[in-house]
Design an enzyme around this catalytic site. Structure first.
Site, short mmCIF file in Angstrom:
data_model
loop_
_atom_site.label_atom_id
_atom_site.label_comp_id
_atom_site.label_asym_id
_atom_site.label_seq_id
_atom_site.Cartn_x
_atom_site.Cartn_y
_atom_site.Cartn_z
N THR A 271 0.91 -1.35 -0.56
CA THR A 271 -0.02 0.09 -0.05
C THR A 271 1.28 0.70 0.13
O THR A 271 0.55 2.59 -0.55
CB THR A 271 -1.09 0.16 0.94
OG1 THR A 271 -1.82 -0.77 0.97
CG2 THR A 271 -1.67 1.70 1.36
N LYS B 44 -7.92 -0.86 -5.84
CA LYS B 44 -7.33 -2.75 -5.55
C LYS B 44 -8.59 -3.86 -5.45
O LYS B 44 -9.21 -3.14 -5.15
CB LYS B 44 -6.87 -2.63 -3.71
CG LYS B 44 -6.86 -3.84 -3.32
CD LYS B 44 -6.81 -3.20 -2.33
CE LYS B 44 -5.76 -4.77 -1.05
NZ LYS B 44 -5.65 -4.57 -0.10
N ASP C 89 -7.26 0.41 2.43
CA ASP C 89 -6.19 1.07 1.84
C ASP C 89 -6.78 1.26 0.42
O ASP C 89 -6.33 2.60 0.27
CB ASP C 89 -5.59 0.44 0.90
CG ASP C 89 -5.00 -1.12 2.00
OD1 ASP C 89 -5.03 -0.14 3.15
OD2 ASP C 89 -4.57 -1.86 1.74
N GLU D 125 -3.29 -2.29 -7.00
CA GLU D 125 -3.08 -3.26 -6.01
C GLU D 125 -3.60 -4.55 -5.65
O GLU D 125 -4.25 -4.37 -5.48
CB GLU D 125 -3.21 -2.00 -4.59
CG GLU D 125 -2.07 -2.91 -3.34
CD GLU D 125 -2.84 -1.93 -1.96
OE1 GLU D 125 -2.83 -2.75 -0.70
OE2 GLU D 125 -3.21 -0.62 -1.64
N GLY D 126 -1.79 -5.61 -5.85
CA GLY D 126 -2.45 -6.38 -5.41
C GLY D 126 -3.01 -6.62 -3.98
O GLY D 126 -3.41 -5.74 -3.36
N GLY E 178 -2.87 -9.04 -0.83
CA GLY E 178 -2.55 -10.02 0.68
C GLY E 178 -1.11 -10.32 -0.38
O GLY E 178 -0.43 -9.29 -0.36
#
Length: 355
Positions: free
Chosen positions: A16, A37, A54, A115-116, A118
Site C-alpha cells: 500500500t 485495489k 487502503d 494494488e494486489g 494480500g
C-alpha cells in the site's frame, strides 16, 4: 496510459505504501494518477459496508474522487471465499466487474496503479490471482519482496516465474542492516544475471516497522485509561507473567515494546512504568488497575489500554496487528516516498509512462 500492478511475495510487505508513494511521485511529474485495489482484503465495517481501508487512504492522499465500489469491486472476505467454493460466485462476472471498475477509474488518467490483494496468489478461488489481474488489465508488475535469510530467494524466484514477461522488476523492502549489503552485493546481482531486474533495495525504517499506540487501541477495541499522547510506536509485545523484580530486569533490556498482562498484576504494571523502552501497557481481562498505577502512568506519559479479552487472545490479536502493518497514513507514505527516492529507480517503477 500505463498500468502498474504492485504485488508481493507475502502479506504485509508494504504494498500500500509503495503504491500510493509511487502515485505521488507520478503526480509530482505532472501525471494524472488513478488507483484501484480489485480485491479488498483489509476489511472493516463502515457505514454498513465492508470496505478495505487502503483505497480510502489512496483516495485521500492522491486527491481522487472515484467511487469505492469502482476502486474496490470485490470484497475478498472469508464469506466471499466460502461462497466461491460453494459455486455462488461466477469468475467471468467478477472479471467483468473488475474490468468495468478499472475502465471507469482509468478514464482520463496517465497512470493507473493497481494494488494486489494480500499476496500474489490471493484470488485463486475465482481465477483472479494478481497474475490473472495483470493479464486482464494489461499491467506491468512490480514485485515487492522481503529478504531475511538466503532461502527467502526461493519465494522471490517462484513469484517472478509466475509473472513471466509481465514483471517490471523486484523491489526489496524492509531490508535489515544485517543483510542489506548481502542483498545489494549478492542477491541483486544473482537475480540480474537471471534477467530479473532489481529496481530497489529499501532499508528497514523503524518508523514503518510497528504500530502506533492509538492504532493499536483502535484495532484491539481497547479503552484508553490515561489522557496522554498515543503516537508512540510499538514494534513488539512482552507478556508480564513473572515476578515484578524479574520483570523490571527483563523490561529494561527492550525498547519500543508494549507489556500485555492482567489488570490485577500491579507489580508488573509498576515494573513496566519504570522501564524507558515500554511504550504502553495493555491490560487484559477487563480489570482496571489501581488509581496509583493510573497516576504514575499519567505522570510518565505512558498510555494504558484496557481490553476485555484474556491475555493470550489479546496477545495474538496484538501481534497480528503489528505483523499486518496496520499503521498506514500520510506519514507512512511520505517516509516510503523518501525511501523510494533514495534507494530505488522511481522511473523504472513507474514504467513506460515516464519514458
Amino acid at each position: 496510459m500505463n498500468t502498474v500492478l504492485v504485488t508481493a511475495t507475502g502479506e504485509s510487505t508494504g504494498k500500500t505504501a509503495v503504491a500510493i508513494a509511487l502515485g505521488r511521485h507520478a503526480q509530482d511529474r505532472g501525471l494524472s494518477v488513478g488507483y484501484m485495489k480489485p480485491k479488498g482484503t483489509r476489511l472493516q465495517s463502515q457505514v454498513g459496508k465492508t470496505l478495505d481501508r487502503d483505497p480510502m487512504l489512496a483516495r485521500e492522499l492522491l486527491g481522487t474522487d472515484d467511487e469505492m465500489h469502482e476502486m474496490e469491486p470485490i470484497v475478498y472476505s472469508p464469506t466471499f471465499v466460502r461462497s466461491a467454493m460453494e459455486g455462488r460466485e461466477r469468475p467471468e462476472e467478477l472479471r467483468e466487474r473488475v474490468r468495468e471498475g478499472f475502465d471507469t477509474v482509468a478514464e482520463g488518467r496517465d497512470l493507473m496503479l493497481v494494488e494486489g490483494g494480500g499476496r500474489l496468489t490471493t484470488g485463486g478461488v475465482v481465477d483472479l490471482t494478481d497474475v490473472d489481474v495483470a493479464e486482464l488489465l494489461d499491467a506491468e508488475v512490480v514485485l515487492v519482496a522481503d529478504y531475511a535469510t538466503p532461502p527467502d530467494i526461493d519465494e522471490t524466484l517462484a513469484a517472478t516465474r509466475r509473472l513471466g514477461d509481465r514483471l517490471a522488476g523486484v523491489l526489496f523492502n524492509r531490508v535489515s542492516d544485517a543483510v542489506y549489503d548481502e542483498v545489494e552485493n549478492l542477491v541483486a546481482p544473482f537475480l540480474e544475471e537471471k534477467g530479473i531486474p532489481v529496481l530497489g533495495v529499501l532499508p528497514r525504517e523503524a518508523e514503518l516497522a510497528g504500530v502506533s499506540v492509538g492504532d493499536l487501541a483502535d484495532e484491539l477495541g481497547a479503552e484508553v485509561l490515561t489522557d496522554v499522547p498515543t503516537d508512540g510506536v510499538v514494534e513488539r509485545f512482552l507478556v508480564g507473567a513473572m515476578s515484578g523484580e524479574e520483570a523490571l530486569r527483563f523490561f529494561r533490556r527492550t525498547k519500543d515494546a508494549a507489556v500485555v498482562t492482567g489488570g490485577d498484576r500491579t507489580d508488573i504494571h509498576t515494573a513496566a512504568l519504570e522501564a524507558p523502552g515500554i511504550k504502553c501497557l495493555v491490560l487484559t481481562g477487563g480489570r482496571r488497575p489501581p488509581s496509583t498505577v493510573l497516576g504514575t502512568a499519567a505522570e510518565k506519559g505512558v498510555p494504558i489500554l484496557l481490553c476485555s479479552t484474556d491475555t493470550l487472545t489479546t496477545l495474538d490479536r496484538a501481534e497480528e496487528v503489528v505483523h499486518s502493518g496496520r499503521t498506514r497514513d500520510e506519514r507512512t507514505v511520505e517516509v516510503m516516498g523518501n525511501l523510494l527516492t533514495d534507494h530505488a529507480d522511481v522511473g523504472a517503477l513507474l514504467g513506460s509512462t515516464t519514458e
